[in-house]
Design a protein around this motif. Structure first.
Motif, PDB file in Angstrom:
ATOM      1  N   LEU A 372       0.878  -1.167   0.000  1.00 45.57           N
ATOM      2  CA  LEU A 372       0.000   0.000   0.000  1.00 45.57           C
ATOM      3  C   LEU A 372       0.916   1.217   0.000  1.00 45.57           C
ATOM      4  O   LEU A 372       1.684   1.435   0.948  1.00 45.57           O
ATOM      5  CB  LEU A 372      -0.895  -0.009   1.237  1.00 45.57           C
ATOM      6  CG  LEU A 372      -2.072   0.982   1.274  1.00 45.57           C
ATOM      7  CD1 LEU A 372      -3.065   0.687   0.157  1.00 45.57           C
ATOM      8  CD2 LEU A 372      -2.779   0.907   2.620  1.00 45.57           C
ATOM      9  N   ALA A 373       0.874   1.980  -1.076  1.00 42.41           N
ATOM     10  CA  ALA A 373       1.886   3.008  -1.304  1.00 42.41           C
ATOM     11  C   ALA A 373       1.256   4.388  -1.421  1.00 42.41           C
ATOM     12  O   ALA A 373       0.118   4.537  -1.883  1.00 42.41           O
ATOM     13  CB  ALA A 373       2.687   2.690  -2.566  1.00 42.41           C
ATOM     14  N   ARG A 374       2.032   5.415  -1.036  1.00 42.14           N
ATOM     15  CA  ARG A 374       1.574   6.794  -1.178  1.00 42.14           C
ATOM     16  C   ARG A 374       1.563   7.225  -2.641  1.00 42.14           C
ATOM     17  O   ARG A 374       0.773   8.086  -3.026  1.00 42.14           O
ATOM     18  CB  ARG A 374       2.485   7.736  -0.384  1.00 42.14           C
ATOM     19  CG  ARG A 374       2.565   7.454   1.107  1.00 42.14           C
ATOM     20  CD  ARG A 374       1.317   7.887   1.824  1.00 42.14           C
ATOM     21  NE  ARG A 374       1.469   7.769   3.268  1.00 42.14           N
ATOM     22  CZ  ARG A 374       1.761   8.779   4.083  1.00 42.14           C
ATOM     23  NH1 ARG A 374       1.948   9.987   3.598  1.00 42.14           N
ATOM     24  NH2 ARG A 374       1.884   8.584   5.381  1.00 42.14           N
ATOM     25  N   ARG A 375       2.456   6.646  -3.465  1.00 37.31           N
ATOM     26  CA  ARG A 375       2.553   7.017  -4.878  1.00 37.31           C
ATOM     27  C   ARG A 375       1.991   5.891  -5.738  1.00 37.31           C
ATOM     28  O   ARG A 375       2.095   4.706  -5.381  1.00 37.31           O
ATOM     29  CB  ARG A 375       4.010   7.277  -5.263  1.00 37.31           C
ATOM     30  CG  ARG A 375       4.635   8.441  -4.520  1.00 37.31           C
ATOM     31  CD  ARG A 375       6.136   8.477  -4.764  1.00 37.31           C
ATOM     32  NE  ARG A 375       6.438   8.608  -6.191  1.00 37.31           N
ATOM     33  CZ  ARG A 375       6.538   9.771  -6.834  1.00 37.31           C
ATOM     34  NH1 ARG A 375       6.356  10.912  -6.167  1.00 37.31           N
ATOM     35  NH2 ARG A 375       6.835   9.819  -8.118  1.00 37.31           N
ATOM     36  N   PRO A 376       1.390   6.213  -6.879  1.00 39.31           N
ATOM     37  CA  PRO A 376       0.882   5.159  -7.762  1.00 39.31           C
ATOM     38  C   PRO A 376       2.012   4.225  -8.186  1.00 39.31           C
ATOM     39  O   PRO A 376       3.127   4.670  -8.464  1.00 39.31           O
ATOM     40  CB  PRO A 376       0.318   5.936  -8.960  1.00 39.31           C
ATOM     41  CG  PRO A 376       0.071   7.310  -8.452  1.00 39.31           C
ATOM     42  CD  PRO A 376       1.112   7.558  -7.409  1.00 39.31           C
ATOM     43  N   PHE A 430      -3.285  -5.378   1.649  1.00 40.21           N
ATOM     44  CA  PHE A 430      -2.347  -4.415   1.090  1.00 40.21           C
ATOM     45  C   PHE A 430      -1.897  -3.518   2.247  1.00 40.21           C
ATOM     46  O   PHE A 430      -2.729  -2.866   2.881  1.00 40.21           O
ATOM     47  CB  PHE A 430      -3.002  -3.602  -0.018  1.00 40.21           C
ATOM     48  CG  PHE A 430      -3.371  -4.433  -1.228  1.00 40.21           C
ATOM     49  CD1 PHE A 430      -2.504  -4.547  -2.307  1.00 40.21           C
ATOM     50  CD2 PHE A 430      -4.581  -5.122  -1.284  1.00 40.21           C
ATOM     51  CE1 PHE A 430      -2.834  -5.322  -3.416  1.00 40.21           C
ATOM     52  CE2 PHE A 430      -4.927  -5.896  -2.374  1.00 40.21           C
ATOM     53  CZ  PHE A 430      -4.046  -6.000  -3.454  1.00 40.21           C
ATOM     54  N   THR A 431      -0.602  -3.508   2.517  1.00 33.72           N
ATOM     55  CA  THR A 431      -0.081  -2.936   3.754  1.00 33.72           C
ATOM     56  C   THR A 431       1.012  -1.925   3.470  1.00 33.72           C
ATOM     57  O   THR A 431       1.890  -2.161   2.624  1.00 33.72           O
ATOM     58  CB  THR A 431       0.467  -4.057   4.668  1.00 33.72           C
ATOM     59  OG1 THR A 431      -0.502  -5.097   4.782  1.00 33.72           O
ATOM     60  CG2 THR A 431       0.799  -3.510   6.047  1.00 33.72           C
ATOM     61  N   SER A 432       0.994  -0.810   4.178  1.00 28.05           N
ATOM     62  CA  SER A 432       2.002   0.236   4.005  1.00 28.05           C
ATOM     63  C   SER A 432       3.290  -0.122   4.735  1.00 28.05           C
ATOM     64  O   SER A 432       3.338  -1.062   5.540  1.00 28.05           O
ATOM     65  CB  SER A 432       1.466   1.565   4.550  1.00 28.05           C
ATOM     66  OG  SER A 432       1.460   1.551   5.971  1.00 28.05           O
ATOM     67  N   GLU A 433       4.322   0.640   4.490  1.00 26.63           N
ATOM     68  CA  GLU A 433       5.534   0.576   5.295  1.00 26.63           C
ATOM     69  C   GLU A 433       5.232   1.176   6.673  1.00 26.63           C
ATOM     70  O   GLU A 433       4.261   1.932   6.829  1.00 26.63           O
ATOM     71  CB  GLU A 433       6.653   1.358   4.609  1.00 26.63           C
ATOM     72  CG  GLU A 433       7.117   0.775   3.288  1.00 26.63           C
ATOM     73  CD  GLU A 433       7.762  -0.588   3.454  1.00 26.63           C
ATOM     74  OE1 GLU A 433       8.464  -0.786   4.476  1.00 26.63           O
ATOM     75  OE2 GLU A 433       7.539  -1.463   2.591  1.00 26.63           O
ATOM     76  N   PRO A 434       6.061   0.849   7.679  1.00 24.88           N
ATOM     77  CA  PRO A 434       5.851   1.489   8.985  1.00 24.88           C
ATOM     78  C   PRO A 434       5.886   3.011   8.864  1.00 24.88           C
ATOM     79  O   PRO A 434       6.696   3.572   8.115  1.00 24.88           O
ATOM     80  CB  PRO A 434       7.027   0.955   9.819  1.00 24.88           C
ATOM     81  CG  PRO A 434       7.383  -0.356   9.179  1.00 24.88           C
ATOM     82  CD  PRO A 434       7.138  -0.155   7.710  1.00 24.88           C
TER      83      PRO A 434
END
Length: 560
Positions: A372-376, A430-434
């Protein structure tokens, strides 16, 4: 309002109410001893007797009146929570059983009689020697629905309302995103048919429902499967479950939400982030604000039931302050901000000028390998397209993805560890970085997804989770959408996931969970295209999530 002299009778509240009252802690000190005038017969709109208990302060004086109308009986917990506690604070309390319940005449219906019967009760109040012309209403759940029904044509005496974890739209209680909210529907049916007959009957009915729940919710066809678990046919429940379309004539007149449009009665709204009716509360708050009505909103860390249990000291204090301000001209207990919300993850309360507060919607993009990302994301050096498959899974209605916690009406509601659920092969994450800094999410959350299926028949369940440093994944909010029937090419759907107020702490990760259902909270999609209640065939479906899908979070300014 009668000019006759009223002599308070000598009756005391029932022993059960007095015993439960003695157990509560953290409530304001009582001002008066409470008395009770039981089992009055108030004529309904058609003359049927509505059984009513009158609680009052044992003191001389002029006291306002609170009307509490309930289909759940007039015993525990309603007698101590509303009758005794508010009489002790200086209110007459009229606790009434709705038509067809608790000994009242006529036949109960989920919505058709409450407006007329409420008005008839106010007509009766005007003839009572103790009624001083100042009227308020309060109560939770369906006790909120009857308040909105009265407010459709508010009597001039109505000066304040307090709607706690309240209902105004029965259709939305039973159906969401095109799917039947099965477990809540069964809980409503059980409660409505048993609780008004006494605590013992209600407990036995609850245990019977729990014992038969798996069999009932997995039956093929689903229609009529509840009869054994609920102890008989419930015609109004059949009707509510059988009509998924809000525009169906069956639901005509059911919603009382329009009462908030143009209302001038000051109204306090109270809910919890894990309440099954929180969306209805937020909706009514917006309507009241747009109409210029004096209103206030409190949303705590509660479920539908815990708001009236561990949350009761806060809920009672807020309700009492509102009623005193508008019925007794005593605003000293009001908080200055119109909105107070509990921030999940942070564990603190925050006062706000409005809901939702000013925010900017941020997109968190679904990327390959469960990121899961901040940028496409990019695929092979180029931006991902809607046809790029990110992940897929097989949903089998014979082994439906189970529901864990969330906004239910039962005690299993709330925030739960989703680890076991997310280990299933039919659940994507779908998971972001810490996170390097806290992220505050305040407002409505949604998942904007590109989805394709191999059969054309599927549901998509989306859930926002907070993953801590130890890897525990705790649900924050969620939603389900039945996909429009169509070909295999990706469809763009937006899955509303309710509103929330939550802080993701530094070191935590943001997670979006995607699956094909949450059973038995929602009736399973059988994959056959047959109507939900009549389906007899179970067909597995493969669901694929494609590029350009995103999680939409209302990002608020972080207060340091």
């Amino acid at each position: 309002m009668s000019g006759a002299t009223w002599v308070p009778p000598s009756g005391k509240p029932p022993l059960s109410a007095r015993l439960l009252r003695a157990l509560w802690r953290g409530l304001p000190a009582r001002r008066y001893e409470a008395g009770r005038e039981p089992d009055l017969g108030v004529p309904a709109a058609d003359g049927s007797p509505l059984r009513t208990d009158h609680y009052f302060p044992r003191a001389e004086g002029d006291f306002p009146t609170l009307l509490v109308r309930s289909p759940y009986g007039r015993g525990v917990p309603w007698s101590p929570m509303y009758g005794v506690l508010f009489a002790e604070q200086g209110f007459h309390v009229v606790l009434q059983s709705c038509r067809g319940t608790g000994g009242s005449g006529g036949e109960f219906h989920l919505w058709r009689n409450e407006a007329a019967d409420g008005r008839a009760t106010v007509d009766w109040l005007r003839d009572q020697p103790w009624f001083n012309g100042a009227l308020g209403t309060l109560g939770p759940s369906y006790l909120g629905y009857v308040q909105w029904a009265l407010a459709l044509d508010p009597p001039p005496e109505l000066r304040a309302m307090v709607v706690q974890v309240g209902l105004h739209d029965p259709h939305a209680l039973f159906h969401r995103g095109g799917a039947l909210q099965l477990e809540n529907a069964l809980l409503v049916g059980s409660g409505m048919t048993s609780q008004h007959r006494g605590l013992g009957t209600f407990v036995r009915a609850t245990l019977r429902l729990r014992r038969h729940l798996k069999r009932m919710t997995r039956a093929l066809p689903l229609r009529g499967s509840y009869v054994r678990g609920l102890g008989g046919d419930v015609p109004w429940l059949d009707g509510a479950m059988s009509h998924p379309d809000a525009g169906d004539p069956f639901w005509k007149g059911a919603s009382t939400g329009g009462a908030a449009d143009g209302l001038r009665t000051p109204t306090r709204l109270i809910s919890g982030w894990q309440d099954a009716l929180v969306d209805q509360t937020v909706e009514q708050y917006g309507r009241l604000r747009r109409s210029g009505c004096g209103t206030s909103l409190l949303i705590g860390p509660w479920t539908h039931t815990s708001a009236l249990q561990e949350g009761w000291p806060e809920v009672f204090a807020e309700s009492l302050a509102w009623l005193r301000a508008h019925l007794c001209d005593d605003p000293s207990g009001l908080r200055p901000a119109p909105v107070r919300v509990h921030i999940g993850g942070q564990g603190e309360w925050r006062d706000l000028d409005d809901w939702p507060p000013p925010t900017a919607t941020g997109q968190w993009h679904l990327a390959p390998d469960g990121r899961l990302a901040r940028r496409p994301p990019e695929v092979s050096g180029s931006p991902a397209s809607s046809r790029d498959a990110l992940a897929s899974f097989r949903y089998d209605p014979a082994d439906p993805t189970p529901s864990i916690g969330g906004p239910l009406l039962s005690g299993t509601a709330g925030r739960r560890d989703n680890g076991e659920l997310e280990a299933r092969p039919d659940v994507l994450t779908f998971t972001s970085e810490p996170l390097d800094e806290p992220v505050d999410v305040l407002g409505p959350v949604a998942a904007r997804l590109r989805i394709s299926t191999d059969t054309g028949y599927a549901d998509v369940f989306a859930r926002l989770c907070d993953v801590d440093e130890e890897g525990r994944s705790i649900n924050v909010c969620d939603g389900l959408m039945r996909l429009p029937t169509g070909p295999e090419h990706p469809l763009e759907v937006t899955v509303p996931m309710s509103s929330t107020a939550h802080r993701f702490a530094p070191g935590h990760r943001v997670r979006l969970q995607i699956s094909g259902g949450a059973h038995p909270r929602f009736a399973r999609n059988t994959g056959s295209g047959e109507p939900t209640l009549d389906a007899t065939t179970l067909t597995p479906v493969r669901i694929t999530v494609h590029g350009t899908s995103a999680l939409e979070l209302p990002r608020a300014r972080v207060e340091r």
